[in-house]
Design an enzyme around this catalytic site. Structure first.
Site, PDB file in Angstrom:
ATOM      1  N   LYS A 104       0.850  -1.206   0.000  1.00 31.73           N
ATOM      2  CA  LYS A 104       0.000   0.000   0.000  1.00 31.73           C
ATOM      3  C   LYS A 104       0.878   1.246   0.000  1.00 31.73           C
ATOM      4  O   LYS A 104       1.680   1.451   0.904  1.00 31.73           O
ATOM      5  CB  LYS A 104      -0.908  -0.012   1.234  1.00 31.73           C
ATOM      6  CG  LYS A 104      -1.689   1.292   1.442  1.00 31.73           C
ATOM      7  CD  LYS A 104      -2.619   1.223   2.657  1.00 31.73           C
ATOM      8  CE  LYS A 104      -3.278   2.574   2.948  1.00 31.73           C
ATOM      9  NZ  LYS A 104      -4.128   2.563   4.159  1.00 31.73           N
TER      10      LYS A 104
ATOM     11  N   ASP B 234      -2.576  10.135   3.806  1.00 27.21           N
ATOM     12  CA  ASP B 234      -3.976   9.746   3.957  1.00 27.21           C
ATOM     13  C   ASP B 234      -4.700  10.735   4.874  1.00 27.21           C
ATOM     14  O   ASP B 234      -4.651  10.608   6.095  1.00 27.21           O
ATOM     15  CB  ASP B 234      -4.064   8.323   4.532  1.00 27.21           C
ATOM     16  CG  ASP B 234      -5.507   7.867   4.724  1.00 27.21           C
ATOM     17  OD1 ASP B 234      -6.420   8.536   4.180  1.00 27.21           O
ATOM     18  OD2 ASP B 234      -5.714   6.837   5.399  1.00 27.21           O
TER      19      ASP B 234
ATOM     20  N   LYS C 296     -10.126  12.852   8.337  1.00 30.19           N
ATOM     21  CA  LYS C 296      -9.660  12.424   9.657  1.00 30.19           C
ATOM     22  C   LYS C 296      -9.586  13.624  10.603  1.00 30.19           C
ATOM     23  O   LYS C 296      -9.446  14.753  10.143  1.00 30.19           O
ATOM     24  CB  LYS C 296      -8.245  11.831   9.528  1.00 30.19           C
ATOM     25  CG  LYS C 296      -8.188  10.460   8.894  1.00 30.19           C
ATOM     26  CD  LYS C 296      -6.757   9.941   8.883  1.00 30.19           C
ATOM     27  CE  LYS C 296      -6.651   8.587   8.208  1.00 30.19           C
ATOM     28  NZ  LYS C 296      -7.343   7.516   8.916  1.00 30.19           N
TER      29      LYS C 296
ATOM     30  N   ASP D 176       1.596   6.225   5.685  1.00 32.30           N
ATOM     31  CA  ASP D 176       0.615   5.303   5.104  1.00 32.30           C
ATOM     32  C   ASP D 176       1.123   4.645   3.803  1.00 32.30           C
ATOM     33  O   ASP D 176       0.403   3.885   3.164  1.00 32.30           O
ATOM     34  CB  ASP D 176      -0.709   6.045   4.868  1.00 32.30           C
ATOM     35  CG  ASP D 176      -1.928   5.141   5.012  1.00 32.30           C
ATOM     36  OD1 ASP D 176      -1.797   4.074   5.636  1.00 32.30           O
ATOM     37  OD2 ASP D 176      -2.996   5.509   4.487  1.00 32.30           O
TER      38      ASP D 176
ATOM     39  N   ASP E  17     -12.203   7.131   3.724  1.00 33.60           N
ATOM     40  CA  ASP E  17     -11.008   6.871   4.527  1.00 33.60           C
ATOM     41  C   ASP E  17     -10.625   5.384   4.500  1.00 33.60           C
ATOM     42  O   ASP E  17      -9.555   5.007   4.963  1.00 33.60           O
ATOM     43  CB  ASP E  17     -11.241   7.346   5.964  1.00 33.60           C
ATOM     44  CG  ASP E  17      -9.942   7.505   6.741  1.00 33.60           C
ATOM     45  OD1 ASP E  17      -8.860   7.444   6.114  1.00 33.60           O
ATOM     46  OD2 ASP E  17     -10.018   7.685   7.975  1.00 33.60           O
TER      47      ASP E  17
ATOM     48  N   GLU F 173      -9.499   3.735   2.124  1.00 35.26           N
ATOM     49  CA  GLU F 173      -8.957   3.860   0.766  1.00 35.26           C
ATOM     50  C   GLU F 173      -7.922   2.794   0.448  1.00 35.26           C
ATOM     51  O   GLU F 173      -7.729   2.443  -0.712  1.00 35.26           O
ATOM     52  CB  GLU F 173      -8.362   5.257   0.566  1.00 35.26           C
ATOM     53  CG  GLU F 173      -6.907   5.448   1.035  1.00 35.26           C
ATOM     54  CD  GLU F 173      -6.717   5.262   2.537  1.00 35.26           C
ATOM     55  OE1 GLU F 173      -7.716   5.366   3.272  1.00 35.26           O
ATOM     56  OE2 GLU F 173      -5.584   4.990   2.968  1.00 35.26           O
TER      57      GLU F 173
ATOM     58  N   ARG G 253      -7.829  -0.424   1.011  1.00 41.21           N
ATOM     59  CA  ARG G 253      -8.386  -1.639   0.403  1.00 41.21           C
ATOM     60  C   ARG G 253      -8.816  -1.396  -1.038  1.00 41.21           C
ATOM     61  O   ARG G 253      -8.826  -2.315  -1.847  1.00 41.21           O
ATOM     62  CB  ARG G 253      -9.546  -2.164   1.262  1.00 41.21           C
ATOM     63  CG  ARG G 253     -10.687  -1.205   1.403  1.00 41.21           C
ATOM     64  CD  ARG G 253     -11.618  -1.555   2.549  1.00 41.21           C
ATOM     65  NE  ARG G 253     -11.081  -1.145   3.846  1.00 41.21           N
ATOM     66  CZ  ARG G 253     -11.684  -1.364   5.002  1.00 41.21           C
ATOM     67  NH1 ARG G 253     -12.833  -2.007   5.044  1.00 41.21           N
ATOM     68  NH2 ARG G 253     -11.138  -0.947   6.128  1.00 41.21           N
TER      69      ARG G 253
HETATM   70  N1  BES Z   1      -4.330   4.317   6.955  1.00 40.34           N
HETATM   71  C1  BES Z   1      -5.492   4.115   7.714  1.00 40.34           C
HETATM   72  C2  BES Z   1      -5.313   3.101   8.836  1.00 40.34           C
HETATM   73  C3  BES Z   1      -4.532   3.584  10.024  1.00 40.34           C
HETATM   74  C4  BES Z   1      -5.103   4.434  10.949  1.00 40.34           C
HETATM   75  C5  BES Z   1      -3.266   3.137  10.246  1.00 40.34           C
HETATM   76  C6  BES Z   1      -4.384   4.836  12.054  1.00 40.34           C
HETATM   77  C7  BES Z   1      -2.547   3.517  11.367  1.00 40.34           C
HETATM   78  C8  BES Z   1      -3.110   4.371  12.267  1.00 40.34           C
HETATM   79  C9  BES Z   1      -6.622   3.589   6.815  1.00 40.34           C
HETATM   80  O1  BES Z   1      -6.630   4.092   5.532  1.00 40.34           O
HETATM   81  C10 BES Z   1      -7.902   4.005   7.453  1.00 40.34           C
HETATM   82  O2  BES Z   1      -8.147   5.171   7.538  1.00 40.34           O
HETATM   83  N2  BES Z   1      -8.688   3.018   7.891  1.00 40.34           N
HETATM   84  C11 BES Z   1      -9.917   3.293   8.538  1.00 40.34           C
HETATM   85  C12 BES Z   1     -10.937   2.323   7.996  1.00 40.34           C
HETATM   86  C13 BES Z   1     -12.343   2.630   8.430  1.00 40.34           C
HETATM   87  C14 BES Z   1     -12.830   3.902   7.784  1.00 40.34           C
HETATM   88  C15 BES Z   1     -13.212   1.469   8.052  1.00 40.34           C
HETATM   89  C16 BES Z   1      -9.727   3.100  10.036  1.00 40.34           C
HETATM   90  O3  BES Z   1      -9.044   2.170  10.444  1.00 40.34           O
HETATM   91  O4  BES Z   1     -10.244   3.919  10.790  1.00 40.34           O
HETATM   92 ZN    ZN Z   2      -4.821   4.705   4.791  1.00 43.99          ZN
HETATM   93 MN    MN Z   3      -7.689   5.927   5.413  1.00 43.26          MN
END
Ligand code: BES
Ligand code: ZN
Ligand code: MN
Length: 510
Positions: free
Chosen positions: A268, A273, A280, A291, A350, A352, A354
């Protein structure tokens, strides 16, 4: 820094510093006993006076120890001998290197590699010591105009093995540690760079540079127009809100004499992000520059594999984008048709990672892979579940799971399996499309992997969620870790050994 291997008596070392272990409570290690003997009990008299109990993290620097040829003797607390396992050993080495660096020593001979670590041999101890030393010495000061630590003396560390017979094994371990550490450094540097420098285009340029260093490594970069033409619409949707152009970076390493099916690594590469329109919160948002750590790990691992000239084929696929809100940004509720043909309802912009991975994983099909491993900072839920110590591991193939878990244990870069059961799949059902890109509050790491599993049905696949392990957040040690380069490289080393064994068997039959 230069790292060497040697076998020899500690009292005969003409060096700036020798490093010895002291167990708790006030007990000399085997090598320390030798120095104690030649110095007429100098070390034991110091321990008797109570200056060093031998607790982990304790140390004592001595000068002009009688009977030795070294300028200094550095005693390092090792805890209880019975309790010396992987973690304790790694910590002992780290603290020894940090303390050594604070001394004025130009070079040192370290005897801690002769300690007995529970169920570990010489090669393991040397590998870990050299990797830990590299990690302890790592600095990222490219963007500071005033560099700290200008007073650096240390040039060379020699690690000791108990007998000459072990030199061959230890040299190989040294070589592996060196190349893995370079891969880790590459991944750390890319992760630590700010997101205004490390953009999708920058990642592509770095991939090209890496490929120019190796004969059997080539690089292909797909631009936005190519991605549109081929239909990587899930990836493109994420990138739409940003003025940074997306890239699909493909690296091909070909060194297999027989097995053509490659190991595919998908990383990834979200260079920042923000969450997109599902923005966020401001707190710690800067950390979303990390990220792209999955992408960095793919580059670091391929670098290590190429340097080690592993006799296998490897493909790296890096979907690289920036996720920002903007007038053209993808909106919650938008539905896109992915490269696989499946339609996706994007309920949260968010989620994104996947989306870009789904297209990259479909793209991987064309390589008829031996196995596909994706590496992604995918879910905050994984940070909650496993913290900063273990990667989350989910897979559709048990032997692959076992290989990865074992490679993680050996390399000290551990992964822990979470269940990828069918029961969870219904959480990503969509009312309006084939699937939704979020699965609700429960089991976030698993439903994210369920989403990916819809695009990996045609091959053996494992997913590493590195959201908790790719970087450290504590102010003092904030920065990329370079994980899981050690795990992945170890896995590939072991796969090449299988190839070598098969080749030998063929030779034998002839
Ligand atoms: N890059 C983030 C995941 C992340 C968050 C990694 C904090 C490390 C620390 C990912 O893109 C994301 O935002 N995931 C969301 C998914 C949700 C919207 C289903 C998450 O984990 O909040
Ligand atoms: Zn992300
Ligand atoms: Mn995200």
């Amino acid at each position: 820094m230069e790292f060497n291997i040697k076998s020899g008596h500690p009292e005969k070392q003409r060096t700036a510093c020798i490093i010895l272990g002291i167990y708790e409570p006030r007990r000399l290690s085997e090598i320390a006993k030798r120095i104690d003997k030649v110095s007429d009990g100098y070390l034991s008299s110091i321990l008797r006076r109570g200056d060093l109990e031998g607790f982990p993290g304790q140390s004592l620097l001595l000068h002009n120890v009688p009977g030795t040829l070294a300028d200094r003797v550095l005693l390092i607390g090792c805890g209880r001998e019975r309790e010396l396992g992987d973690m304790q050993y790694r910590n002992i080495i780290s603290s020894a290197i940090r303390i050594l660096q604070e001394t004025g020593s130009l070079e040192a001979v370290c005897y801690l590699t002769e300690l007995n670590v529970r169920s570990r041999g010489t090669a393991w101890r040397i590998r870990q010591a050299i990797e830990m030393a590299h990690a302890a010495l790592y600095v990222f000061d490219q963007l500071k105009t005033i560099k700290q630590n200008t007073r650096r003396h240390l040039r060379k560390i020699v690690f000791s093995v108990t007998s000459r017979r072990e030199l061959g094994l230890a040299e190989q371990a040294n070589r592996e540690a060196q190349k893995i550490s370079e891969g880790v450094k590459l991944a750390k540097d890319l992760g630590n760079l700010p997101p205004n420098i490390c953009t999708p285009t920058y990642l592509a340029d770095q991939a090209k540079i890496l490929c120019s260093l190796h004969e059997n490594l080539s690089c292909k970069v797909l631009l936005e127009k190519h991605l549109e033409k081929q239909g990587l619409n899930a990836l493109l949707a994420v990138s739409k809100g940003s003025i940074q152009a997306p890239r699909l970076i493909i690296l091909e390493y070909q060194a297999s004499p027989t097995k053509d099916a490659p190991f595919v690594l998908v990383g990834k590469g979200v260079t920042f992000d923000s969450g997109g329109l599902s923005l966020k919160p401001a707190k710690d948002m800067d950390e979303m520059k990390f990220d792209m750590s999955g992408a960095a790990a793919v580059l670091g691992t391929i670098s290590a594999a190429a340097e080690l000239q592993l006799p296998i084929n490897i493909v790296g696929i890096i979907p690289a984008v920036e996720n920002l809100p903007g007038g053209k940004a993808v909106k919650p509720g938008d539905i896109v048709t992915s490269l696989s043909g499946q339609t996706i309802e994007i309920l949260n912009t968010d989620a994104e990672g996947r989306l870009i991975l789904s297209d990259a994983l479909t793209y991987a099909e064309r390589y008829k892979p031996a196995a596909v491993i994706d590496i992604a900072t995918l879910t905050g839920a994984c940070v909650i579940a496993l913290g900063k110590h273990a990667h989350g591991l989910l897979s559709n193939h048990n032997p692959l799971t076992n290989d990865l878990i074992n490679a993680g244990k050996f390399s000290g870069d551990q992964a822990w399996e979470l269940p990828l059961w069918d029961e969870y799949q219904e959480q990503i059902d969509s009312r309006f499309a084939d699937l939704a890109n979020i699965g609700g509050r429960e089991a976030g790491t698993i439903t994210a992997a369920c989403f990916l599993s819809r695009f990996t049905r045609k091959y053996r696949w494992a997913h590493l969620d590195i959201a908790g392990t790719a970087w450290l957040s504590d102010k003092k040690e904030k920065g990329a870790t370079g994980r899981p380069v050690p795990l992945l490289t170890q896995y590939l080393i072991e796969q090449s050994q299988t190839v070598i064994k098969e080749l030998n068997a063929l030779e034998y039959k002839k």
